[in-house]
Design a protein around this motif. Sequence first.
Motif: not given
Length: 161
Positions: A77-84
Amino acid sequence: MKDSITVGLSEFKICKSPQKIVTIGLGSCVGVIIYDKSTKTCGMAHVMMPDSTKFPQENNKLKFADICLSRMIESLLESGGHKTELIAKIAGGACMFGESQDNPLINIGAQNVEAVRTFLENNSIPIVAEDVGGDYGRTLEFDPSNGELKIRTAMGEQSII
């Protein structure tokens, strides 16, 4: 930039396209790929044990599914991924000793697979493909540009999920 990133035993790494990410020699361990196809960002973990609470004195906490996958998701998530947008693919969890296949207390591969499945379900990350169990080792290569997980078995067979 290297063409591929290698994930060792009891660790995780984050990867973005155009690089690929690889882990070698999964036996009872489980390779877990968590992937955001919209950003082409992924994490790969080489999980060795199911549950850190049973080994409180262990120094390398990343060998355990619960801690390794939690930290990998944070990094993803810190690297740009989106949880959803996260989805998962898993492979490995072999029973490397035939006599333990029917005994879940001895079959660490089955325990690892179950721990990974439970963790992902509890975190609302669907498993979209898997290749688990059996009695043979695997090497994994994931390509975040197209979402393909290439699996090579110790017997020389190859598949893509």
